[in-house]
Design a protein around this motif. Sequence first.
Motif, PDB file in Angstrom:
ATOM      1  N   PHE A  86      50.708  34.504  46.375  1.00  0.00           N
ATOM      2  CA  PHE A  86      51.832  34.900  47.217  1.00  0.00           C
ATOM      3  C   PHE A  86      51.421  35.808  48.366  1.00  0.00           C
ATOM      4  CE2 PHE A  86      54.114  34.298  43.031  1.00  0.00           C
ATOM      5  CZ  PHE A  86      54.635  33.066  43.373  1.00  0.00           C
ATOM      6  N   VAL A  87      50.540  36.790  48.079  1.00  0.00           N
ATOM      7  CA  VAL A  87      50.193  37.764  49.116  1.00  0.00           C
ATOM      8  C   VAL A  87      48.692  37.887  49.314  1.00  0.00           C
ATOM      9  CG1 VAL A  87      52.293  39.140  48.810  1.00  0.00           C
ATOM     10  CG2 VAL A  87      50.257  39.726  47.514  1.00  0.00           C
ATOM     11  N   LYS A  88      48.296  38.152  50.559  1.00  0.00           N
ATOM     12  CA  LYS A  88      46.881  38.360  50.838  1.00  0.00           C
ATOM     13  C   LYS A  88      46.405  39.602  50.102  1.00  0.00           C
ATOM     14  CE  LYS A  88      47.303  40.796  55.259  1.00  0.00           C
ATOM     15  NZ  LYS A  88      47.026  40.706  56.682  1.00  0.00           N
ATOM     16  N   GLY A  89      45.144  39.574  49.732  1.00  0.00           N
ATOM     17  CA  GLY A  89      44.567  40.648  48.936  1.00  0.00           C
ATOM     18  C   GLY A  89      44.552  40.340  47.456  1.00  0.00           C
ATOM     19  N   THR A  90      45.330  39.325  47.017  1.00  0.00           N
ATOM     20  CA  THR A  90      45.332  38.932  45.610  1.00  0.00           C
ATOM     21  C   THR A  90      43.935  38.478  45.223  1.00  0.00           C
ATOM     22  OG1 THR A  90      47.645  38.267  45.695  1.00  0.00           O
ATOM     23  CG2 THR A  90      46.310  37.319  43.922  1.00  0.00           C
ATOM     24  N   LEU A  91      43.462  38.943  44.072  1.00  0.00           N
ATOM     25  CA  LEU A  91      42.127  38.571  43.598  1.00  0.00           C
ATOM     26  C   LEU A  91      42.226  37.913  42.237  1.00  0.00           C
ATOM     27  CD1 LEU A  91      38.960  40.381  44.335  1.00  0.00           C
ATOM     28  CD2 LEU A  91      39.256  39.540  42.017  1.00  0.00           C
ATOM     29  N   ARG A 147      34.437  33.769  29.608  1.00  0.00           N
ATOM     30  CA  ARG A 147      33.830  35.066  29.891  1.00  0.00           C
ATOM     31  C   ARG A 147      34.294  35.529  31.263  1.00  0.00           C
ATOM     32  NH1 ARG A 147      32.728  33.759  25.447  1.00  0.00           N
ATOM     33  NH2 ARG A 147      30.798  34.043  24.286  1.00  0.00           N
ATOM     34  N   GLY A 148      34.085  36.802  31.532  1.00  0.00           N
ATOM     35  CA  GLY A 148      34.463  37.315  32.831  1.00  0.00           C
ATOM     36  C   GLY A 148      33.699  38.568  33.195  1.00  0.00           C
ATOM     37  N   LEU A 149      33.711  38.853  34.468  1.00  0.00           N
ATOM     38  CA  LEU A 149      33.081  40.041  35.027  1.00  0.00           C
ATOM     39  C   LEU A 149      34.126  40.800  35.820  1.00  0.00           C
ATOM     40  CD1 LEU A 149      29.926  38.361  36.608  1.00  0.00           C
ATOM     41  CD2 LEU A 149      30.132  39.313  34.310  1.00  0.00           C
ATOM     42  N   ARG A 150      33.960  42.100  35.915  1.00  0.00           N
ATOM     43  CA  ARG A 150      34.842  42.889  36.761  1.00  0.00           C
ATOM     44  C   ARG A 150      34.524  42.613  38.223  1.00  0.00           C
ATOM     45  NH1 ARG A 150      35.976  48.205  34.481  1.00  0.00           N
ATOM     46  NH2 ARG A 150      36.160  48.890  36.649  1.00  0.00           N
ATOM     47  N   TYR A 151      35.553  42.440  39.016  1.00  0.00           N
ATOM     48  CA  TYR A 151      35.391  42.180  40.444  1.00  0.00           C
ATOM     49  C   TYR A 151      34.727  43.349  41.164  1.00  0.00           C
ATOM     50  CZ  TYR A 151      39.110  45.401  41.700  1.00  0.00           C
ATOM     51  OH  TYR A 151      39.854  46.524  41.900  1.00  0.00           O
ATOM     52  N   ASP A 152      34.845  44.547  40.577  1.00  0.00           N
ATOM     53  CA  ASP A 152      34.312  45.753  41.196  1.00  0.00           C
ATOM     54  C   ASP A 152      33.117  46.327  40.434  1.00  0.00           C
ATOM     55  OD1 ASP A 152      35.723  46.556  38.944  1.00  0.00           O
ATOM     56  OD2 ASP A 152      36.808  48.168  39.955  1.00  0.00           O
ATOM     57  N   ASP A 153      32.435  45.475  39.670  1.00  0.00           N
ATOM     58  CA  ASP A 153      31.289  45.932  38.884  1.00  0.00           C
ATOM     59  C   ASP A 153      30.199  46.460  39.818  1.00  0.00           C
ATOM     60  OD1 ASP A 153      28.804  45.949  37.318  1.00  0.00           O
ATOM     61  OD2 ASP A 153      29.999  44.935  35.788  1.00  0.00           O
ATOM     62  N   PRO A 154      29.753  47.703  39.638  1.00  0.00           N
ATOM     63  CA  PRO A 154      28.739  48.253  40.541  1.00  0.00           C
ATOM     64  C   PRO A 154      27.393  47.536  40.458  1.00  0.00           C
ATOM     65  CG  PRO A 154      29.291  49.831  38.801  1.00  0.00           C
ATOM     66  CD  PRO A 154      30.230  48.681  38.663  1.00  0.00           C
ATOM     67  N   THR A 155      27.095  46.882  39.340  1.00  0.00           N
ATOM     68  CA  THR A 155      25.839  46.125  39.240  1.00  0.00           C
ATOM     69  C   THR A 155      25.841  44.976  40.238  1.00  0.00           C
ATOM     70  OG1 THR A 155      25.597  46.704  36.904  1.00  0.00           O
ATOM     71  CG2 THR A 155      24.371  44.778  37.680  1.00  0.00           C
ATOM     72  N   GLU A 159      46.781  42.551  44.386  1.00  0.00           N
ATOM     73  CA  GLU A 159      47.275  42.009  43.115  1.00  0.00           C
ATOM     74  C   GLU A 159      46.080  41.506  42.310  1.00  0.00           C
ATOM     75  OE1 GLU A 159      50.436  42.009  42.057  1.00  0.00           O
ATOM     76  OE2 GLU A 159      51.228  42.773  43.939  1.00  0.00           O
ATOM     77  N   ILE A 160      46.092  41.785  41.000  1.00  0.00           N
ATOM     78  CA  ILE A 160      45.055  41.283  40.087  1.00  0.00           C
ATOM     79  C   ILE A 160      45.648  41.334  38.685  1.00  0.00           C
ATOM     80  CG2 ILE A 160      43.963  43.545  39.812  1.00  0.00           C
ATOM     81  CD1 ILE A 160      41.236  41.999  39.713  1.00  0.00           C
ATOM     82  N   SER A 161      45.226  40.434  37.818  1.00  0.00           N
ATOM     83  CA  SER A 161      45.762  40.421  36.459  1.00  0.00           C
ATOM     84  C   SER A 161      45.146  41.546  35.628  1.00  0.00           C
ATOM     85  CB  SER A 161      45.478  39.073  35.793  1.00  0.00           C
ATOM     86  OG  SER A 161      44.100  38.958  35.478  1.00  0.00           O
ATOM     87  N   GLU A 162      45.888  41.966  34.598  1.00  0.00           N
ATOM     88  CA  GLU A 162      45.362  42.971  33.672  1.00  0.00           C
ATOM     89  C   GLU A 162      44.091  42.456  33.012  1.00  0.00           C
ATOM     90  OE1 GLU A 162      48.142  44.641  30.875  1.00  0.00           O
ATOM     91  OE2 GLU A 162      49.726  44.692  32.395  1.00  0.00           O
ATOM     92  N   LYS A 163      44.078  41.184  32.691  1.00  0.00           N
ATOM     93  CA  LYS A 163      42.904  40.581  32.052  1.00  0.00           C
ATOM     94  C   LYS A 163      41.668  40.737  32.936  1.00  0.00           C
ATOM     95  CE  LYS A 163      41.400  35.975  30.608  1.00  0.00           C
ATOM     96  NZ  LYS A 163      41.846  34.598  30.430  1.00  0.00           N
TER      97      LYS A 163
END
Length: 183
Positions: A53-58, A144-152, A163-167
Amino acid sequence: MIFEETHLSGAFVISLEKKEDHRGFFSRAFCSKEFEEHGLKPVGVQCNLAGNFVKGTLRGMHYQVPPAAEAKLFRCIKGANYHVIADMRPNSPTYLQHFGIELSSDNQSALYIPEMFAHGYQALTDGSEAFYMVSEFYTPGCERGLRYDDPTLNIKWPLPVTEISEKDTAWPLLNSVKPEVYL
C-alpha cells in the motif's frame, strides 16, 4: 531474454528482449529451456502476487532450506521496488554478501534468486506490486529469515522502513545464533 549474472554466483538479472512493431512489443518473460541453458533451476510450482500500500514497506529477508530450498523469479509489475538478495550458502565464496537492484514496471527487469539466497524488498512507490514464481511449495518447517537491519549484512535500504511484519522484525541477528540455525 537477456541474462546478466550478478557478482553472486548463480543470481541473475533478466532483461526482456523485445520484438516491437506498430502494435507494441512482445517478449518472452520465462522459458524453462533458456533457464536450463544458463544453469538455472526452472521455477514454476507456484506463482504469487504481492502488493504494498505505501512506499517504505519492507518484506523479507526470506528463504527456504532443503529439502524445500526454493529458487525464485521476481518481477515488479506496478510501481517500483528495491530488491536485495544475500548468499546463505556456507561454502560459497560470496557467503553473506548481498546484491541490490531496483525492479520497476518501467525497467521490466526480473531477478532470478537461486536456492539458499535470502530475499527481501522495499516498496519505492505507493501501490507497488510484484509477481513472482517459486520452484518449491511453501514449507513452514523449512522457512528461514534474516533481519533486514542485521549489522552483519549492513544492507543500505533506500528509504526508511514504514511498514514491516512482526515476523520479519523477530528474526535473530546472525551473530547471535549458530550458523546451522540458518541451514
